[in-house]
Design a protein around this motif. Sequence first.
Motif, PDB file in Angstrom:
ATOM      1  N   MET A 207      -0.696   5.521  43.007  1.00 16.46           N
ATOM      2  CA  MET A 207      -0.251   6.798  44.405  1.00 16.46           C
ATOM      3  C   MET A 207       0.570   5.282  45.729  1.00 16.46           C
ATOM      4  O   MET A 207       1.858   6.080  46.117  1.00 16.46           O
ATOM      5  CB  MET A 207      -0.373   7.581  45.212  1.00 16.46           C
ATOM      6  N   ALA A 208       0.181   4.499  45.453  1.00 20.83           N
ATOM      7  CA  ALA A 208       0.435   3.322  46.323  1.00 20.83           C
ATOM      8  C   ALA A 208       1.661   2.688  46.106  1.00 20.83           C
ATOM      9  O   ALA A 208       2.457   1.741  46.847  1.00 20.83           O
ATOM     10  CB  ALA A 208      -0.784   2.107  46.696  1.00 20.83           C
ATOM     11  N   ILE A 209       2.403   2.806  44.347  1.00 23.90           N
ATOM     12  CA  ILE A 209       3.179   2.483  43.903  1.00 23.90           C
ATOM     13  C   ILE A 209       4.742   2.738  45.098  1.00 23.90           C
ATOM     14  O   ILE A 209       5.616   2.336  45.764  1.00 23.90           O
ATOM     15  CB  ILE A 209       3.722   1.872  42.784  1.00 23.90           C
ATOM     16  N   PRO A 210       4.868   4.491  44.861  1.00 23.76           N
ATOM     17  CA  PRO A 210       6.237   4.893  45.375  1.00 23.76           C
ATOM     18  C   PRO A 210       6.370   4.933  46.547  1.00 23.76           C
ATOM     19  O   PRO A 210       6.952   5.471  47.501  1.00 23.76           O
ATOM     20  CB  PRO A 210       6.582   6.098  44.254  1.00 23.76           C
ATOM     21  N   LEU A 211       5.360   5.308  47.584  1.00 25.44           N
ATOM     22  CA  LEU A 211       5.080   6.089  48.623  1.00 25.44           C
ATOM     23  C   LEU A 211       5.768   5.495  49.620  1.00 25.44           C
ATOM     24  O   LEU A 211       6.653   5.976  50.552  1.00 25.44           O
ATOM     25  CB  LEU A 211       3.502   6.734  48.582  1.00 25.44           C
ATOM     26  N   GLU A 216       9.618   3.581  53.259  1.00 29.05           N
ATOM     27  CA  GLU A 216      10.682   3.329  54.307  1.00 29.05           C
ATOM     28  C   GLU A 216      11.767   3.462  53.806  1.00 29.05           C
ATOM     29  O   GLU A 216      12.775   2.502  53.882  1.00 29.05           O
ATOM     30  CB  GLU A 216      10.412   2.030  54.359  1.00 29.05           C
ATOM     31  N   SER A 217      12.799   4.858  52.828  1.00 27.54           N
ATOM     32  CA  SER A 217      13.858   4.747  52.515  1.00 27.54           C
ATOM     33  C   SER A 217      14.550   5.091  53.252  1.00 27.54           C
ATOM     34  O   SER A 217      13.990   5.772  54.882  1.00 27.54           O
ATOM     35  CB  SER A 217      13.735   5.212  51.476  1.00 27.54           C
ATOM     36  N   VAL A 229       5.388  14.847  48.966  1.00 28.35           N
ATOM     37  CA  VAL A 229       4.447  15.284  48.744  1.00 28.35           C
ATOM     38  C   VAL A 229       4.557  14.936  46.649  1.00 28.35           C
ATOM     39  O   VAL A 229       3.551  15.435  45.915  1.00 28.35           O
ATOM     40  CB  VAL A 229       5.568  17.008  48.605  1.00 28.35           C
ATOM     41  N   MET A 230       5.619  15.326  46.509  1.00 32.36           N
ATOM     42  CA  MET A 230       5.925  15.051  44.978  1.00 32.36           C
ATOM     43  C   MET A 230       4.970  13.564  44.257  1.00 32.36           C
ATOM     44  O   MET A 230       4.306  13.778  43.179  1.00 32.36           O
ATOM     45  CB  MET A 230       7.421  14.880  44.336  1.00 32.36           C
ATOM     46  N   PHE A 231       4.991  13.034  44.374  1.00 36.52           N
ATOM     47  CA  PHE A 231       4.429  11.437  44.384  1.00 36.52           C
ATOM     48  C   PHE A 231       3.084  11.443  44.762  1.00 36.52           C
ATOM     49  O   PHE A 231       2.237  10.260  44.377  1.00 36.52           O
ATOM     50  CB  PHE A 231       5.027   9.725  44.844  1.00 36.52           C
ATOM     51  N   SER A 232       2.635  12.291  45.788  1.00 34.59           N
ATOM     52  CA  SER A 232       1.039  12.657  45.371  1.00 34.59           C
ATOM     53  C   SER A 232       0.494  13.695  45.302  1.00 34.59           C
ATOM     54  O   SER A 232      -0.216  13.781  45.710  1.00 34.59           O
ATOM     55  CB  SER A 232       1.319  12.628  47.416  1.00 34.59           C
ATOM     56  N   GLY A 233       0.609  13.780  43.413  1.00 36.36           N
ATOM     57  CA  GLY A 233       0.258  14.610  42.848  1.00 36.36           C
ATOM     58  C   GLY A 233      -1.076  13.795  42.674  1.00 36.36           C
ATOM     59  O   GLY A 233      -2.335  14.787  42.164  1.00 36.36           O
ATOM     60  N   GLY A 234      -1.789  13.102  42.889  1.00 35.47           N
ATOM     61  CA  GLY A 234      -2.690  12.406  42.350  1.00 35.47           C
ATOM     62  C   GLY A 234      -3.931  12.702  43.591  1.00 35.47           C
ATOM     63  O   GLY A 234      -5.115  12.599  43.182  1.00 35.47           O
ATOM     64  N   VAL A 235      -3.281  12.865  44.417  1.00 37.79           N
ATOM     65  CA  VAL A 235      -4.207  13.404  45.467  1.00 37.79           C
ATOM     66  C   VAL A 235      -5.145  15.259  44.909  1.00 37.79           C
ATOM     67  O   VAL A 235      -6.555  14.775  44.719  1.00 37.79           O
ATOM     68  CB  VAL A 235      -4.112  13.759  46.381  1.00 37.79           C
ATOM     69  N   LEU A 236      -3.954  15.764  44.313  1.00 34.95           N
ATOM     70  CA  LEU A 236      -5.039  16.955  44.197  1.00 34.95           C
ATOM     71  C   LEU A 236      -5.743  16.483  42.622  1.00 34.95           C
ATOM     72  O   LEU A 236      -6.927  17.574  42.854  1.00 34.95           O
ATOM     73  CB  LEU A 236      -3.510  17.997  43.453  1.00 34.95           C
ATOM     74  N   GLU A 237      -5.195  15.670  41.665  1.00 34.59           N
ATOM     75  CA  GLU A 237      -5.702  15.343  40.600  1.00 34.59           C
ATOM     76  C   GLU A 237      -7.668  14.686  40.867  1.00 34.59           C
ATOM     77  O   GLU A 237      -8.722  14.888  40.476  1.00 34.59           O
ATOM     78  CB  GLU A 237      -5.445  14.195  39.515  1.00 34.59           C
ATOM     79  N   ASP A 322      17.835   4.686  46.657  1.00 36.99           N
ATOM     80  CA  ASP A 322      16.494   4.504  47.070  1.00 36.99           C
ATOM     81  C   ASP A 322      15.978   4.289  45.564  1.00 36.99           C
ATOM     82  O   ASP A 322      16.630   5.715  44.582  1.00 36.99           O
ATOM     83  CB  ASP A 322      15.984   5.230  47.389  1.00 36.99           C
ATOM     84  N   PRO A 323      15.061   3.336  45.061  1.00 39.33           N
ATOM     85  CA  PRO A 323      14.909   3.817  43.757  1.00 39.33           C
ATOM     86  C   PRO A 323      13.964   4.960  43.054  1.00 39.33           C
ATOM     87  O   PRO A 323      13.996   5.801  41.960  1.00 39.33           O
ATOM     88  CB  PRO A 323      13.664   2.411  42.901  1.00 39.33           C
TER      89      PRO A 323
END
Length: 418
Positions: A207-211, A216-217, A229-237, A322-323
Motif C-alpha cells: 500500500m505504501a507504493i501507490p498511496l 500528491e497527484s 480506497v481501491m489501493f487500500s484493499g490491503g487493510v481489509l486483507e 498521474d501513473p
Amino acid sequence: MSAEADAQHQAQLFIQEVWGLQGTAYLIVALRYYSKITTVGVHNFAWDDALMFLAVLVYTAESVMAYLVVAYWKGLANNAMTDEQRASLDPASEEYYLRVSGSKTHVVGLLLYTTLLWLLKACWLVYYARLTNGVNNDKLRRKIQWGIIIMSVTYIACLLVAFLKCIPFDHQWQINPSPGNHCMPAISTIQTIFVMVMNTLTDFYLMAIPLPVVWESHLPLKKKLALLVMFSGGVLEMVFGILRCVSILTKGDIDPAQSGYWSVRESFVSVVTTNLPVVYPLFKGLIDKGRSASRSKATNTTDSRGYRLNSVQGRGTTSKKDPFSVPNETTWGSKEQIVVDTGANSSGEEGSLDLPKQQARALYGDTKTTAAVTVTGSPDGSGRSRHSMSGNKIVVTTEYTVRDSTVGPSTSHRRNDF
C-alpha cells in the motif's frame, strides 16, 4: 439440537459458504479478463493476468482442502485430545483415520493458503510496475524493485517455517504420543502468527507504493478518494488475516476447522481486492453510460444545446499524467456537464466564451470533436437576427459539436451543422 446435529449443521453452512465464495471469486476474475479483452485485447495481456490465472487454480485447490476438512474429515485433526484419549485411540479405528487425514489436509491447505496470498502480492507488484512503465520516477521504481525482493524473501521464510517447524515432518499427523503444538498444523502457534505478521507487513509495504503518489497527484478529489480506497484493499486483507489468527489461537482446540474457515474467507477477500483496480473501470463505464443516457434524455427535453463532454481539459488541471490514475480512462476523465448560455438575454447563471469562428474551427475541427461548441448570432435593431463574426460565442457542453446559428427571417434562430 444435539452437539452432533449442531456440528453437522455448521458444516453444511460452511460448505455452502465455501462454494458461494468460490463462485463469486470466479465471477470477479472473469470480469477482470473481460475488461482486459474489451479494452486492450488478448494480445496485450500482461504477467499479472497470467499470475491471476495461476492464483485462481491455487484458490480452487485451497477451497477443496477446506471442503475435505469439514465434509470428509469432520473437522478432526491431531489436536484437541488429551494424553489418555491419544493412548486409547485404536489406530485401526475410523476416528484415527479421520484425524490423520485431517492433519495431512491441513498441511496442504496451509501451504496453498500461503502460496495464494503471495501470488496475489506478486500480481500487485507487476500491476504497479506496468502502471509506472515510462514514468520518470526512480524512487517509485526502487520501491517496486525492493518489493520484489521483500515478497520473495518473506514467502520463502513462510515456507521454511511450514516445513521446519516440525521435524521429522511426518509428526504433523502423529496422534500418539502428542507431537506438541508446533506439530499440530490446525493450531500451530508459530506458523499462524508468523504468516500473519509477514502478511500484514507486506500488505503495508504494497500500500505504501501507490498511496503517496495518489495523494500528491493533481487528480480531482472524488477520483483521488476512489483510488485511495481501491489501493487500500490491503487493510481489509489485514483485518481478515488478524481475525484468522485470533480465531485459530482461541478456538482451534475446540473446533480445528477454524483454520479452514478463515483461510478461505481471507483468500476470497484477497482475490476480490486484487482484481478491483482492473474490474473497477468496467463498472464505472456502465454507470457513466447510464448517467449519459439519462442526461441526454433530460437535455433533449429541455435544451437542444446539451451534449456529452468526455475529455476536455478543465480549469485548474495540469497536463501531467498521474501513473496511478484509473486504467482505461482519459487523462482528465471529465464526466461532468458544462453548459454556457448563448442567448442575448442571459440570466447570469451561465457564462459564455467569446471566440471567432475561424479559431473555433482551428481548435475543435469541422465536425465531431472532443469539445462541443455552438456559435450564435445576436439580433439587430430591426428585430431580425444577422450573422456577426465579432458577436460569435462558443458554448461548451458535455458532448461537443460545432454549430453555427444563421439569421432567419424572424427572430427565432436556426442551426446548421458545419
